[in-house]
Every structure is written in structure tokens, then in C-alpha cells.
Motif scaffolding. Structure first.
Motif, PDB file in Angstrom:
ATOM      1  N   ASN A 134      -9.594  10.118  16.151  1.00 39.80           N
ATOM      2  CA  ASN A 134     -10.393   9.312  15.208  1.00 39.80           C
ATOM      3  C   ASN A 134      -9.561   8.251  14.497  1.00 39.80           C
ATOM      4  OD1 ASN A 134     -12.816  10.759  15.693  1.00 39.80           O
ATOM      5  ND2 ASN A 134     -12.130  12.376  14.291  1.00 39.80           N
ATOM      6  N   LEU A 135      -8.259   8.186  14.840  1.00 42.88           N
ATOM      7  CA  LEU A 135      -7.371   7.205  14.227  1.00 42.88           C
ATOM      8  C   LEU A 135      -7.087   6.067  15.205  1.00 42.88           C
ATOM      9  CD1 LEU A 135      -4.793   9.648  12.583  1.00 42.88           C
ATOM     10  CD2 LEU A 135      -6.805   8.597  11.509  1.00 42.88           C
ATOM     11  N   ASP A 136      -6.766   4.920  14.682  1.00 46.07           N
ATOM     12  CA  ASP A 136      -6.371   3.788  15.525  1.00 46.07           C
ATOM     13  C   ASP A 136      -4.869   3.893  15.787  1.00 46.07           C
ATOM     14  OD1 ASP A 136      -8.926   2.799  15.565  1.00 46.07           O
ATOM     15  OD2 ASP A 136      -8.626   1.562  13.764  1.00 46.07           O
ATOM     16  N   LEU A 137      -4.525   4.425  16.954  1.00 39.31           N
ATOM     17  CA  LEU A 137      -3.132   4.666  17.290  1.00 39.31           C
ATOM     18  C   LEU A 137      -2.706   3.809  18.469  1.00 39.31           C
ATOM     19  CD1 LEU A 137      -3.057   8.577  17.059  1.00 39.31           C
ATOM     20  CD2 LEU A 137      -2.311   6.939  15.330  1.00 39.31           C
ATOM     21  N   PRO A 144      -6.074  -0.730  20.443  1.00 41.37           N
ATOM     22  CA  PRO A 144      -6.250   0.702  20.113  1.00 41.37           C
ATOM     23  C   PRO A 144      -6.720   1.471  21.338  1.00 41.37           C
ATOM     24  CG  PRO A 144      -8.186  -0.521  19.448  1.00 41.37           C
ATOM     25  CD  PRO A 144      -7.235  -1.544  20.041  1.00 41.37           C
ATOM     26  N   VAL A 145      -6.694   2.798  21.249  1.00 38.49           N
ATOM     27  CA  VAL A 145      -7.099   3.663  22.354  1.00 38.49           C
ATOM     28  C   VAL A 145      -8.470   4.259  22.041  1.00 38.49           C
ATOM     29  CG1 VAL A 145      -6.581   5.735  23.684  1.00 38.49           C
ATOM     30  CG2 VAL A 145      -4.725   4.229  22.958  1.00 38.49           C
ATOM     31  N   ASP A 146      -9.422   3.998  22.909  1.00 39.42           N
ATOM     32  CA  ASP A 146     -10.751   4.604  22.768  1.00 39.42           C
ATOM     33  C   ASP A 146     -10.737   5.917  23.563  1.00 39.42           C
ATOM     34  OD1 ASP A 146     -13.380   5.340  22.640  1.00 39.42           O
ATOM     35  OD2 ASP A 146     -14.182   3.346  23.072  1.00 39.42           O
ATOM     36  N   TRP A 147     -10.399   6.991  22.889  1.00 39.91           N
ATOM     37  CA  TRP A 147     -10.171   8.274  23.565  1.00 39.91           C
ATOM     38  C   TRP A 147     -11.423   8.778  24.278  1.00 39.91           C
ATOM     39  CZ3 TRP A 147      -5.168   9.875  23.545  1.00 39.91           C
ATOM     40  CH2 TRP A 147      -4.329   9.344  22.567  1.00 39.91           C
ATOM     41  N   LEU A 148     -12.560   8.682  23.632  1.00 44.91           N
ATOM     42  CA  LEU A 148     -13.791   9.164  24.253  1.00 44.91           C
ATOM     43  C   LEU A 148     -14.155   8.339  25.486  1.00 44.91           C
ATOM     44  CD1 LEU A 148     -16.046   9.956  21.148  1.00 44.91           C
ATOM     45  CD2 LEU A 148     -14.990  11.583  22.714  1.00 44.91           C
ATOM     46  N   GLU A 149     -13.870   7.054  25.438  1.00 47.87           N
ATOM     47  CA  GLU A 149     -14.223   6.193  26.564  1.00 47.87           C
ATOM     48  C   GLU A 149     -13.349   6.466  27.781  1.00 47.87           C
ATOM     49  OE1 GLU A 149     -16.104   3.504  28.911  1.00 47.87           O
ATOM     50  OE2 GLU A 149     -16.719   4.238  26.924  1.00 47.87           O
ATOM     51  N   ILE A 150     -12.061   6.636  27.574  1.00 44.83           N
ATOM     52  CA  ILE A 150     -11.160   6.808  28.715  1.00 44.83           C
ATOM     53  C   ILE A 150     -11.029   8.263  29.148  1.00 44.83           C
ATOM     54  CG2 ILE A 150      -9.829   4.813  27.955  1.00 44.83           C
ATOM     55  CD1 ILE A 150      -7.625   6.749  27.049  1.00 44.83           C
ATOM     56  N   GLY A 151     -11.518   9.219  28.325  1.00 52.04           N
ATOM     57  CA  GLY A 151     -11.296  10.623  28.652  1.00 52.04           C
ATOM     58  C   GLY A 151     -12.528  11.444  28.920  1.00 52.04           C
ATOM     59  N   ASN A 152     -13.730  10.859  28.768  1.00 51.93           N
ATOM     60  CA  ASN A 152     -14.928  11.666  28.964  1.00 51.93           C
ATOM     61  C   ASN A 152     -15.134  11.975  30.440  1.00 51.93           C
ATOM     62  OD1 ASN A 152     -17.071   9.775  30.261  1.00 51.93           O
ATOM     63  ND2 ASN A 152     -16.228   8.535  28.579  1.00 51.93           N
ATOM     64  N   THR A 171     -10.517  18.397  26.238  1.00 54.40           N
ATOM     65  CA  THR A 171      -9.796  18.315  24.963  1.00 54.40           C
ATOM     66  C   THR A 171     -10.491  17.422  23.951  1.00 54.40           C
ATOM     67  OG1 THR A 171      -8.446  16.434  25.696  1.00 54.40           O
ATOM     68  CG2 THR A 171      -7.635  18.643  26.223  1.00 54.40           C
ATOM     69  N   LEU A 172     -11.621  16.831  24.326  1.00 50.86           N
ATOM     70  CA  LEU A 172     -12.354  15.934  23.441  1.00 50.86           C
ATOM     71  C   LEU A 172     -13.603  16.607  22.891  1.00 50.86           C
ATOM     72  CD1 LEU A 172     -12.171  12.656  25.552  1.00 50.86           C
ATOM     73  CD2 LEU A 172     -10.866  13.168  23.476  1.00 50.86           C
ATOM     74  N   HIS A 173     -14.026  16.146  21.708  1.00 49.76           N
ATOM     75  CA  HIS A 173     -15.242  16.676  21.095  1.00 49.76           C
ATOM     76  C   HIS A 173     -16.005  15.538  20.434  1.00 49.76           C
ATOM     77  CE1 HIS A 173     -12.790  20.305  21.547  1.00 49.76           C
ATOM     78  NE2 HIS A 173     -13.943  20.939  21.651  1.00 49.76           N
ATOM     79  N   ALA A 174     -17.317  15.656  20.475  1.00 55.78           N
ATOM     80  CA  ALA A 174     -18.176  14.579  19.960  1.00 55.78           C
ATOM     81  C   ALA A 174     -18.049  14.425  18.456  1.00 55.78           C
ATOM     82  CB  ALA A 174     -19.623  14.849  20.348  1.00 55.78           C
ATOM     83  N   ASP A 175     -17.926  15.530  17.734  1.00 57.17           N
ATOM     84  CA  ASP A 175     -17.815  15.466  16.277  1.00 57.17           C
ATOM     85  C   ASP A 175     -17.181  16.762  15.786  1.00 57.17           C
ATOM     86  OD1 ASP A 175     -19.927  17.398  16.345  1.00 57.17           O
ATOM     87  OD2 ASP A 175     -21.379  15.762  16.436  1.00 57.17           O
ATOM     88  N   LEU A 332      -2.775   5.013  30.943  1.00 55.69           N
ATOM     89  CA  LEU A 332      -2.229   3.964  31.806  1.00 55.69           C
ATOM     90  C   LEU A 332      -3.336   3.266  32.575  1.00 55.69           C
ATOM     91  CD1 LEU A 332       0.991   5.702  33.216  1.00 55.69           C
ATOM     92  CD2 LEU A 332       0.841   3.924  31.467  1.00 55.69           C
ATOM     93  N   HIS A 333      -4.327   4.025  33.051  1.00 56.61           N
ATOM     94  CA  HIS A 333      -5.403   3.436  33.821  1.00 56.61           C
ATOM     95  C   HIS A 333      -6.302   2.563  32.944  1.00 56.61           C
ATOM     96  CE1 HIS A 333      -9.213   3.321  36.143  1.00 56.61           C
ATOM     97  NE2 HIS A 333      -8.411   3.340  37.187  1.00 56.61           N
ATOM     98  N   SER A 334      -6.389   2.887  31.659  1.00 54.54           N
ATOM     99  CA  SER A 334      -7.245   2.093  30.765  1.00 54.54           C
ATOM    100  C   SER A 334      -6.688   0.705  30.520  1.00 54.54           C
ATOM    101  CB  SER A 334      -7.404   2.811  29.420  1.00 54.54           C
ATOM    102  OG  SER A 334      -6.154   2.873  28.728  1.00 54.54           O
ATOM    103  N   GLY A 335      -5.350   0.502  30.740  1.00 58.63           N
ATOM    104  CA  GLY A 335      -4.741  -0.792  30.503  1.00 58.63           C
ATOM    105  C   GLY A 335      -4.753  -1.701  31.710  1.00 58.63           C
TER     106      GLY A 335
END
Length: 336
Positions: A134-137, A144-152, A171-175, A332-335
Motif C-alpha cells: 500500500n506504499l509507494d516504493l 511506483p510498483v502496482d503490486w496488485l496489477e503485476i502480481g494478481n 501473497t496479495l490481498h484485496a484489503d 522485472l517484467h512490469s518494466g
């Protein structure tokens, strides 16, 4: 005049006959039928219960030996014709020998491993990772990395080669509610499984069932389907425990088989319809593959024994490496 308390010869003879009958079960009826004495069949006990007498009768009927069950002065008795007496005793004796140790004793209880703290640490790490998403890392040069977008678990992308989504989605959760429900409910099963098999083997089986469950779900869903959550792996843990119970206590399934099914149904009620990013298919496939993994694992454990400390450490390291590698490929694939 005879005293009313004086015993006649006829009464004395009847009592004497009854006393002899009480001490000797091998007596005959007027029609020639004979009692099968308990001592001719088994050593324990001198009385038959109604259930045991009926069981004896069922055994004799299966061998085409005529019999009947009656209640006598010393409990229930099984009567057979005189010409079938020896055969009846022989058949019942063979039955008693074959079933002397049945049902078998419960398997010995293995001491549980003291690994609660490492297991809780992994669950806490999963919760911490949810907060980081949930942080901009800036990670590996990407910001930034959109974790839900690249990992769902995107079904179409998974089937086109992005296999790492099978792992990262776990390892991801909606909320926060999604996360807490998985940790609170799934944590109970995972803690017990890790203490039973060892952390390394348990996490390897859980991860494998979650990955296979996501893959099967992607195959059957529409290409646009997406989902996230560890609940696929949680259902895998339930399936693993159920399979272990069925193999380990296979001679006592009448008492134990409803437990894993009841647990799975309870989880379906609690987690099966919790959000748009999760789906029932992934849960069911996770449970199915967890059951297969548990069957295989318990058979191997019964043959080779539980993994030693070094093997468990290597398995745990391998499972963690798969998760880290999957996320590295996703970033890496997201870039590109």
C-alpha cells in the motif's frame, strides 16, 4: 404329613439338572440341537451379549450352517444341529482368530515439533508485506510498483507464460479484512500442519497446493479473470490435513472422515464469497490439490519418516526462494 418346606424328589432332580446345565454349556435341547459354548470359540468371557450372538449367527449363516439365537440362564446362546456342531465351532473359532486384533489400535502419536514461533513469523511477514504493497516504493529501479496489477492471478497472462503470477497472487490481498480472515482462520490449520510435519515440508506442500490450485483455476476461467489471496493455499492446508488424517487413521475412518469435509465447508462459508478478487473455483482447486499433496506426503512420511531438521530447513529455504524469485520476475517484467 409332609412339611411344606420339604423338597420332593422331583423338585430336587429339577434343581440338580439346572445346576448341571449352568456349569456345562455343551448341553442339548429336546430336539437334539446343541449350544455352541463360548470356550470352544474364544477364551475371554463366559457370556454372550445379544450383539455377539447375532454376529456369531451371521458368521454361521454365511457358511450355510443352520443356527438360532435364544436367551438362556447364562445369557444369550447360539444353537446348532448336532451334525453341524463341530463345523460351527471350527468356523467361529477361525472367525475369532482372524478378528482378534480388530479394529486395530490407533497409530502412535508422534511428538509435535516446537516451531510455532517461526510459523507465526511467516504469517506476520505476510501481513507486513500487505502493508508494504500500500506504499509507494521504488523496487529494482521501478517506481511506483502496482503490486496488485503485476502480481494478481490473471488467467490469460498465466496461460501465456507469466507463471510467477501463480505464486505472487498467494501473497496479495484485496484489503485488510481479506488479510485478517486468511490469517486468523488459515493460521490455525497452518500452525498445526507445521507442527505435525515440520515447517519446511508443510510450507512446501501448502505453496504447491496453492500454485496448482491457481493454475487449474486459470485454465477453467475466462482469460480476463483475476484473483488474489492466500485462501487458495489455506484450502490447500485443509486438504493436506484431511488427507493425512485419512491415511494415518484409515482403519478408523468412520469416526474421522467428516472432519476435513466439515472444515472445508466452514471455510467455504467464511471465505468463499468474500470479495470480487477471490473466487470459489480457486478455493475448491486448492482443496483438491492439497488433498493429493497430503496423500502423497503421508505415504512418503510413513515410508521414510518425517524430514529431519536439515531437510526441513532446505525445503523452507526452497519455498521462500520460489516466492522471492516469482516477485523478482514480476517486477522485472512490469518494466518491459
Amino acid at each position: 404329613m409332609a412339611s411344606p418346606l420339604e423338597m420332593t424328589a422331583q423338585e430336587g432332580s429339577a434343581i440338580l439338572t439346572g445346576m448341571i446345565g449352568d456349569g456345562d454349556q455343551d448341553k442339548e435341547l429336546g430336539d437334539g440341537w446343541r449350544i455352541v459354548p463360548v470356550w470352544r470359540v474364544e477364551e475371554r468371557g463366559r457370556r454372550l451379549t445379544l450383539r455377539q450372538a447375532r454376529l456369531w449367527a451371521l458368521v454361521l449363516e454365511s457358511r450355510f450352517i443352520e443356527c438360532r439365537v435364544e436367551h438362556g440362564q447364562k445369557g444369550w446362546q447360539v444353537w446348532v444341529p448336532p451334525e453341524s456342531y463341530d463345523a460351527a465351532c471350527r468356523e467361529l473359532n477361525l472367525y475369532a482368530l482372524e478378528n482378534r486384533n480388530w479394529p486395530p489400535f490407533m497409530p502412535p502419536v508422534h511428538p509435535m515439533k516446537e516451531n510455532t514461533l517461526p510459523t507465526l513469523s511467516v504469517l506476520i511477514l505476510l501481513a507486513t508485506f500487505h502493508n508494504l504493497t500500500n506504499l509507494d516504493l521504488k523496487v529494482l529501479g521501478h517506481y511506483p510498483v502496482d503490486w496488485l496489477e503485476i502480481g494478481n492471478a490473471h488467467a490469460g497472462l498465466i496461460l501465456h507464460g507469466e507463471w510467477w503470477r501463480l505464486v505472487t497472487a498467494l501473497t496479495l490481498h484485496a484489503d485488510a479484512l481479506h488479510l485478517i480472515s486468511n490469517l486468523a482462520i488459515g493460521g490455525v490449520f497452518i500452525l498445526y500442519l507445521c507442527r505435525d510435519l515440520g515447517s519446511g515440508l508443510a510450507w512446501t506442500l501448502i505453496l504447491a497446493s496453492g500454485i496448482c490450485g491457481n493454475l487449474a483455476n486459470a485454465w477453467f476461467q475466462l482469460p480476463s479473470h483475476t484473483s488474489v489471496g492466500a485462501s487458495t493455499a489455506v484450502f490447500g492446508a485443509v486438504g493436506i490435513l484431511g488427507a493425512i488424517s485419512m491415511v494415518r487413521y484409515r482403519h478408523h475412518l468412520r469416526r474421522r472422515w467428516p472432519l476435513p469435509i466439515a472444515a472445508a465447508l466452514s471455510l467455504l462459508v467464511l471465505l468463499g464469497t468474500e470479495g470480487e478478487r477471490t473466487d470459489l473455483g480457486a478455493h475448491l482447486f486448492g482443496f483438491a490439490f492439497g488433498t493429493l499433496a497430503g496423500l502423497l506426503a503421508e505415504m512418503l512420511v510413513g515410508w521414510l519418516g518425517r524430514p529431519k531438521r536439515l531437510v526441513n530447513a532446505l525445503l523452507a529455504l526452497s519455498s521462500a526462494s520460489v516466492v522471492v524469485w516469482a516477485w523478482r520476475l514480476a517486477i522485472l517484467h512490469s518494466g518491459q
